[in-house]
Design a protein around this motif. Structure first.
Motif: not given
Ligand SMILES: [Zn+2]
Length: 61
Positions: A17-19, A29-34, A45-51
């Motif tokens: 998870t990155i910001v 926050r965004l999920y990305v491949c490590c 990649k995928a957004w963790k938080d909604s807008k």
């Protein structure tokens, strides 16, 4: 809801998870491949938080 799941990207590595700190997505926050940061990875990649609302952005700034 699904935060307890072990999340695995398409190349079967754990995701991080990155910001995000740019554009209109600051603080989101965004999920990305490590492996992304090493130049490899699958590009997953995928957004963790909604807008975020303008109100939330104001608080962060
Ligand atoms: Zn990956």
């Amino acid at each position: 809801m699904e935060d307890d799941m072990v999340r695995i990207c398409r190349c079967r590595f754990e995701i991080e998870t990155i910001v995000c700190w740019f554009d209109e997505n600051v603080g989101r926050r965004l999920y990305v491949c490590c492996r992304e940061k090493y130049g490899g990875g699958c590009g997953w990649k995928a957004w963790k938080d909604s807008k975020m609302s303008k109100q939330a952005k104001h608080v962060i700034c």
